[in-house]
Design a protein around this motif. Structure first.
Motif, PDB file in Angstrom:
ATOM      1  N   ILE A 179       0.855  -1.195   0.000  1.00  0.00           N
ATOM      2  CA  ILE A 179       0.000   0.000   0.000  1.00  0.00           C
ATOM      3  C   ILE A 179       0.878   1.228   0.000  1.00  0.00           C
ATOM      4  N   ARG A 180       1.003   1.846  -1.158  1.00  0.00           N
ATOM      5  CA  ARG A 180       1.868   3.014  -1.217  1.00  0.00           C
ATOM      6  C   ARG A 180       1.034   4.287  -1.187  1.00  0.00           C
ATOM      7  N   SER A 181       1.658   5.376  -0.768  1.00  0.00           N
ATOM      8  CA  SER A 181       0.935   6.650  -0.741  1.00  0.00           C
ATOM      9  C   SER A 181       0.741   7.119  -2.166  1.00  0.00           C
ATOM     10  N   ASP A 182      -0.336   7.844  -2.399  1.00  0.00           N
ATOM     11  CA  ASP A 182      -0.705   8.223  -3.760  1.00  0.00           C
ATOM     12  C   ASP A 182       0.369   9.042  -4.461  1.00  0.00           C
ATOM     13  N   SER A 183       1.104   9.831  -3.671  1.00  0.00           N
ATOM     14  CA  SER A 183       2.034  10.759  -4.313  1.00  0.00           C
ATOM     15  C   SER A 183       3.244  10.059  -4.916  1.00  0.00           C
ATOM     16  N   GLU A 184       3.455   8.805  -4.518  1.00  0.00           N
ATOM     17  CA  GLU A 184       4.654   8.135  -4.994  1.00  0.00           C
ATOM     18  C   GLU A 184       4.394   7.412  -6.302  1.00  0.00           C
ATOM     19  N   LYS A 185       5.124   7.776  -7.328  1.00  0.00           N
ATOM     20  CA  LYS A 185       4.965   7.064  -8.584  1.00  0.00           C
ATOM     21  C   LYS A 185       6.002   5.958  -8.690  1.00  0.00           C
ATOM     22  N   ASN A 186       7.209   6.259  -8.285  1.00  0.00           N
ATOM     23  CA  ASN A 186       8.239   5.228  -8.359  1.00  0.00           C
ATOM     24  C   ASN A 186       8.181   4.326  -7.142  1.00  0.00           C
ATOM     25  N   PHE A 187       8.877   3.226  -7.243  1.00  0.00           N
ATOM     26  CA  PHE A 187       8.880   2.277  -6.153  1.00  0.00           C
ATOM     27  C   PHE A 187       9.599   2.874  -4.947  1.00  0.00           C
ATOM     28  N   ASP A 188       8.974   2.859  -3.779  1.00  0.00           N
ATOM     29  CA  ASP A 188       9.677   3.295  -2.576  1.00  0.00           C
ATOM     30  C   ASP A 188       9.320   2.334  -1.455  1.00  0.00           C
ATOM     31  N   LEU A 189      10.054   2.407  -0.390  1.00  0.00           N
ATOM     32  CA  LEU A 189       9.952   1.375   0.645  1.00  0.00           C
ATOM     33  C   LEU A 189       8.985   1.738   1.769  1.00  0.00           C
ATOM     34  N   GLY A 190       8.055   2.670   1.500  1.00  0.00           N
ATOM     35  CA  GLY A 190       7.106   3.106   2.521  1.00  0.00           C
ATOM     36  C   GLY A 190       6.399   1.970   3.257  1.00  0.00           C
ATOM     37  N   PRO A 191       5.810   1.013   2.534  1.00  0.00           N
ATOM     38  CA  PRO A 191       5.103  -0.071   3.231  1.00  0.00           C
ATOM     39  C   PRO A 191       6.029  -0.883   4.145  1.00  0.00           C
ATOM     40  N   LEU A 192       7.268  -1.076   3.752  1.00  0.00           N
ATOM     41  CA  LEU A 192       8.217  -1.813   4.603  1.00  0.00           C
ATOM     42  C   LEU A 192       8.496  -1.024   5.874  1.00  0.00           C
ATOM     43  N   ARG A 193       8.613   0.293   5.719  1.00  0.00           N
ATOM     44  CA  ARG A 193       8.834   1.149   6.889  1.00  0.00           C
ATOM     45  C   ARG A 193       7.665   1.049   7.856  1.00  0.00           C
ATOM     46  N   SER A 194       6.435   1.044   7.318  1.00  0.00           N
ATOM     47  CA  SER A 194       5.243   0.918   8.180  1.00  0.00           C
ATOM     48  C   SER A 194       5.268  -0.382   8.963  1.00  0.00           C
ATOM     49  N   VAL A 195       5.648  -1.450   8.292  1.00  0.00           N
ATOM     50  CA  VAL A 195       5.706  -2.751   8.967  1.00  0.00           C
ATOM     51  C   VAL A 195       6.757  -2.728  10.076  1.00  0.00           C
ATOM     52  N   LEU A 196       7.903  -2.125   9.792  1.00  0.00           N
ATOM     53  CA  LEU A 196       8.961  -2.061  10.807  1.00  0.00           C
ATOM     54  C   LEU A 196       8.483  -1.318  12.040  1.00  0.00           C
ATOM     55  N   PHE A 197       7.875  -0.147  11.840  1.00  0.00           N
ATOM     56  CA  PHE A 197       7.462   0.643  12.998  1.00  0.00           C
ATOM     57  C   PHE A 197       6.328  -0.018  13.755  1.00  0.00           C
ATOM     58  N   SER A 198       5.454  -0.713  13.035  1.00  0.00           N
ATOM     59  CA  SER A 198       4.372  -1.437  13.704  1.00  0.00           C
ATOM     60  C   SER A 198       4.957  -2.535  14.590  1.00  0.00           C
ATOM     61  N   SER A 199       5.949  -3.251  14.069  1.00  0.00           N
ATOM     62  CA  SER A 199       6.615  -4.311  14.843  1.00  0.00           C
ATOM     63  C   SER A 199       7.369  -3.755  16.033  1.00  0.00           C
ATOM     64  N   LEU A 200       8.075  -2.657  15.812  1.00  0.00           N
ATOM     65  CA  LEU A 200       8.838  -2.031  16.897  1.00  0.00           C
ATOM     66  C   LEU A 200       7.909  -1.597  18.018  1.00  0.00           C
ATOM     67  N   LYS A 201       6.748  -1.062  17.609  1.00  0.00           N
ATOM     68  CA  LYS A 201       5.784  -0.603  18.608  1.00  0.00           C
ATOM     69  C   LYS A 201       5.281  -1.786  19.433  1.00  0.00           C
ATOM     70  N   GLU A 202       5.039  -2.892  18.739  1.00  0.00           N
ATOM     71  CA  GLU A 202       4.581  -4.102  19.425  1.00  0.00           C
ATOM     72  C   GLU A 202       5.649  -4.578  20.412  1.00  0.00           C
ATOM     73  N   ALA A 203       6.908  -4.592  19.973  1.00  0.00           N
ATOM     74  CA  ALA A 203       7.995  -5.011  20.865  1.00  0.00           C
ATOM     75  C   ALA A 203       8.128  -4.036  22.037  1.00  0.00           C
ATOM     76  N   ALA A 204       7.964  -2.745  21.759  1.00  0.00           N
ATOM     77  CA  ALA A 204       8.052  -1.743  22.826  1.00  0.00           C
ATOM     78  C   ALA A 204       6.945  -1.954  23.844  1.00  0.00           C
ATOM     79  N   PHE A 205       5.753  -2.333  23.363  1.00  0.00           N
ATOM     80  CA  PHE A 205       4.660  -2.595  24.292  1.00  0.00           C
ATOM     81  C   PHE A 205       4.966  -3.826  25.139  1.00  0.00           C
ATOM     82  N   ILE A 206       5.490  -4.863  24.506  1.00  0.00           N
ATOM     83  CA  ILE A 206       5.815  -6.092  25.240  1.00  0.00           C
ATOM     84  C   ILE A 206       6.839  -5.792  26.333  1.00  0.00           C
ATOM     85  N   CYS A 207       7.841  -4.955  26.016  1.00  0.00           N
ATOM     86  CA  CYS A 207       8.926  -4.701  26.973  1.00  0.00           C
ATOM     87  C   CYS A 207       8.559  -3.638  28.012  1.00  0.00           C
ATOM     88  N   ARG A 208       7.816  -2.611  27.576  1.00  0.00           N
ATOM     89  CA  ARG A 208       7.618  -1.467  28.466  1.00  0.00           C
ATOM     90  C   ARG A 208       6.156  -1.079  28.651  1.00  0.00           C
TER      91      ARG A 208
END
Lengths: 216, 344
Positions: free
Chosen positions: B119-148
């Motif tokens: 799921i890329r943002s509309d403004s991006e025409k070329n391939f960018d890693l936005g969706p991967l970044r979203s997944v990383l931060f979602s996972s980090l948040k989950e780990a942060a919740f588990i730890c803290r």
């Protein structure tokens, strides 16, 4: 926050109440047919249809039991000429956040998965929430369904522990976890309160559990 | 940071560990009669295949039939590879030590239904890693919740954009120094008793492959996020104890310590295990029905404390990834060579 066993007992009780109620949506407990390890036993599930012709009012049909093995026979045939989107909503326990999480997916009548943009068009309130929180702190994301392991969407649970603490503090249910059936009562109360927060974004009514209780 | 600290050295080595990959185009995606030469890359274990997709596109562009608005994904033996899973976990789960790992890259207009949508943002025409970044931060948040607890996930939500951007850069480039600065500032040690309501928990992700091969990810692989609680006396469960709880029906092979490899040696020293590496003689049936647990390409001793494993070998999203699969009696997993499965 609740333990898994409280969630399952509460969810089964909620499904049982729904089976005694008329009207929709009717949640039911879907048992996982492939419980091979310490996976969850199942989840709460409901089907929902969005009719794209807004002038048409058709009664929602009560769903039948279906095996969690993606049984397409659960889909009812509609009168031809009506465009509709079929949705599945699953409530699955998150072991990380220790709260329920709402997972969902949409399909056209021929089984083609709906894209994110199409889904947001079907749920305007959800679209507002998504637009408010996007990027690194998205309100809705896609991931692997914890029991089916296929791609579904889910509503991020990171805010759930906070708003549920506030909600439950105000409700002050007596003897929530005391005595026999305490876990079930705690789980049921949690789910009913949680539904009142998450379901409106999808235009779904929380089940009227009080009526079901009174009817027994 | 004390670079002479053996545990810090271990986590750095995990980050430096690489896998050799050979990327080709599929014959039916190619417009010219001859397939272009495959692309050879060395990718970090804790990197993601999508980070090399753009480079592959540039390398193969002239040969492609269709070149517009592409959404790349990788395939192994016809199996589309989930783009959100770290490369090393995919490799340990699927590749059976094939080196270089031979993958196909495809460039359709959208991800196939078997994979998570891109799921890329509309403004991006070329391939960018936005969706991967979203997944990383979602996972980090989950780990942060588990730890803290709630503080952890709130801190993630409130993190200013500049800090998030530099964290993302560190992850994409697998830059240890940048990442380590961030980790220290977030105070994410799962053994700190921050979540007061319950015992401290360790973020774990497990991928379980039941059979000999994987032809359909959703049917043949089970994945789960399962935080493991520390005991009431503060002791971390061992790898073996956690696995027996989660997979009571599986029998896990004890690690065959033949003393090989720098990583394996550090593992043994740090856990202060006895030198007795003998395993009990098992019947032929037992050998064939056993499972193995792999972390970063090595098979840790089952007595290893899970907290230690997590501290030294967690992924950038702060989860410890454990691969569980049937033991292949004809194929030994390297016990602890740095960069195992990938050559040098």
């Amino acid at each position: 926050m609740i333990e898994y066993i409280e969630f399952e007992e509460g969810a089964r009780a909620l499904a049982e109440c729904c089976s005694r109620l008329d009207g929709s949506p009717s949640w039911e407990w879907l048992a996982s047919s492939r419980k091979e390890s310490l996976e969850d036993s199942g989840c709460l599930a409901v089907k929902h249809v969005i009719y794209l012709d807004k002038n048409l009012e058709l009664p929602q049909e009560k769903e039948e039991e279906c095996d969690q093995q993606e049984d397409e026979a659960g889909m009812k045939a509609l009168p031809s000429g009506i465009d509709s989107h079929f949705y599945d909503f699953h409530v699955i326990y998150s072991h990380s956040y220790r709260v329920p999480v709402l997972w969902f997916r949409g399909q056209t009548p021929d089984g083609t998965p709906l894209g994110f943009t199409q889904i947001l068009q079907d749920f305007p309130q959800l679209r507002s929430a998504v637009e408010r929180m996007s990027g690194d702190s998205a309100a809705v994301s896609a991931n692997e369904h914890p029991l089916l392991h296929t791609p579904w969407y889910f509503v991020h649970p990171c805010q759930t522990p906070s708003f549920m603490s506030l909600l439950l503090k105000e409700q002050r249910h007596p003897a929530d976890s005391e005595g026999k059936g305490g876990g079930e009562r705690k789980g049921l109360n949690f789910l009913v309160s949680w539904f009142s927060v998450v379901l409106p974004a999808f235009g779904l009514q929380p089940p009227n559990i009080d009526n079901a209780h009174n009817a027994t | 940071m004390d670079n002479s600290n053996p545990t810090m050295r271990m986590l750095m080595k995990t980050w430096e560990s690489k896998i050799s990959i050979r990327i080709s185009l599929a014959a039916n995606d190619v417009s010219c009669p001859n397939l272009p030469l495959p692309m050879m890359v060395m990718l970090p274990r804790y990197g993601f295949l999508q980070t090399v997709a753009d480079k592959a596109f540039q390398s193969f562009e002239r040969a492609l039939i269709s070149k517009h608005d592409y959404t790349p994904y990788f395939e192994y033996n016809g199996l589309p590879l989930p783009w959100q899973v770290p490369l090393g976990s995919l490799y340990d789960l699927l590749a059976d030590d094939q080196s270089p790992w031979r993958l196909i890259i495809r460039f359709p207009s959208a991800m196939p239904p078997a994979l998570l949508p891109w799921i890329r943002s509309d403004s991006e025409k070329n391939f960018d890693l936005g969706p991967l970044r979203s997944v990383l931060f979602s996972s980090l948040k989950e780990a942060a919740f588990i730890c803290r607890g709630v503080d952890g996930s709130n801190d993630m939500n409130m993190m200013e954009v500049g800090k998030r951007d530099s964290l993302w850069e560190s992850v994409v480039k697998v830059d240890w120094a940048g990442y380590n600065n961030w980790i220290e500032s977030m105070d994410m040690n799962p053994l700190n008793r921050r979540a007061q309501e319950a015992l401290p928990r360790i973020p774990i992700r497990i991928f379980h492959r039941k059979g000999k091969s994987v032809s359909d990810w959703s049917a043949d692989v089970k994945s789960m996020s399962r935080p493991i609680s520390v005991q009431e006396d503060g002791r971390s469960p061992t790898l073996g104890e956690a696995l027996n709880d989660i997979f009571p029906e599986l029998v896990f092979e004890e690690e065959q310590n033949d003393g090989g490899g720098l990583l394996g040696d550090e593992l043994m020293r740090s856990t202060e295990l006895s030198e007795d590496g003998d395993c009990e003689p098992s019947s032929k049936d037992q050998v064939f029905s056993q499972s193995v647990a792999i972390v970063c390409g090595i098979q840790p001793p089952l007595a290893t404390p899970l907290a230690w494993l997590h501290y030294n070998m967690h992924a950038p999203d702060f989860f410890l990834y454990i691969i569980v699969k049937p033991r292949n009696p004809f194929h030994r997993v390297e016990s602890g060579s740095v960069g195992s499965g990938g050559g040098c």
